[in-house]
Write an enzyme that holds these catalytic residues in place. Structure first.
Site, short mmCIF file in Angstrom:
data_model
loop_
_atom_site.label_atom_id
_atom_site.label_comp_id
_atom_site.label_asym_id
_atom_site.label_seq_id
_atom_site.Cartn_x
_atom_site.Cartn_y
_atom_site.Cartn_z
N GLN A 171 0.81 -1.23 0.00
CA GLN A 171 0.00 0.00 0.00
C GLN A 171 0.84 1.27 0.00
O GLN A 171 0.33 2.35 -0.29
CB GLN A 171 -0.93 0.02 1.23
CG GLN A 171 -1.99 -1.06 1.18
CD GLN A 171 -2.79 -1.06 2.47
OE1 GLN A 171 -2.42 -1.70 3.44
NE2 GLN A 171 -3.88 -0.31 2.49
N CYS A 212 -10.42 -0.16 4.27
CA CYS A 212 -9.02 -0.24 3.87
C CYS A 212 -8.51 1.18 3.63
O CYS A 212 -9.21 1.99 3.03
CB CYS A 212 -8.92 -1.06 2.57
SG CYS A 212 -7.25 -1.21 1.94
NI NI Z 1 -6.26 -2.75 3.22
#
Ligand code: NI
Length: 167
Positions: free
Chosen positions: A51, A91
């Site tokens: 991420q 998220c």
């Molecule tokens: Ni996530």
């Protein structure tokens, strides 16, 4: 320490499969520290290196209420799982979107810690969900991919609109 920029779905880099960490060195420990700071600041309860556009198998998690239980998982693997639970997930790469996902109720994970030492952890409930969610990121998978095509299309539209407004 430094805050790292978080990739936003549907950024194609979120679909990169992360490579194993070959050596747990100072560079990896710095990455863990930066990821933890980024997660706490967001705020979130888990963050995968994917991420922050680092495609190595590193995850940080803290499901405590007072930021007192930082868990760093390096090269994590789920070695046992059982049961089923459905939890509403969100998220940091998919801001503002929450939906129900079915996961295993318990998992046993094996990983390296920040000193390169192997450990195993039995997790259930929210921590088990979080571990499964973050390990998916390392495989290039975002939780919305468990939802229907229709929902995924709607989410992409919503996030594109939001990006235009905030850009
Ligand atoms: Ni996530």
């Amino acid at each position: 320490m430094a805050l790292l920029p978080i990739l936003r779905y549907p950024d194609p880099r979120l679909h990169t499969r992360a490579a194993p960490v070959h050596e747990v060195n100072d560079e990896i420990r710095q990455l863990v520290a930066d990821m933890a700071e980024t997660m706490y600041e967001a705020p979130g309860i888990g963050l995968a290196a994917t991420q922050v556009n680092v495609h190595q198998r590193v995850v940080v998690i803290d499901t405590s209420e007072d930021k007192s239980a930082l868990l760093a998982l390096i090269n994590p693997e789920i070695i046992a799982r059982s049961g089923e639970q459905v939890c509403e997930e969100g998220c940091l790469s998919v801001p503002g979107i929450y939906d129900k996902v079915s996961r295993s109720e318990t998992v046993r994970v094996r990983a390296l810690d920040q000193h390169g030492k192997t450990f195993e952890l039995d997790a259930e409930g929210l921590l088990a969900v979080c571990i499964q969610h973050e390990l998916d990121h390392l495989e290039g998978k975002v939780f919305v991919e468990y939802l229907s095509q229709l929902k995924q299309t709607r989410i992409k539209g919503k996030l594109a609109k939001k990006a235009r407004i905030t850009a």
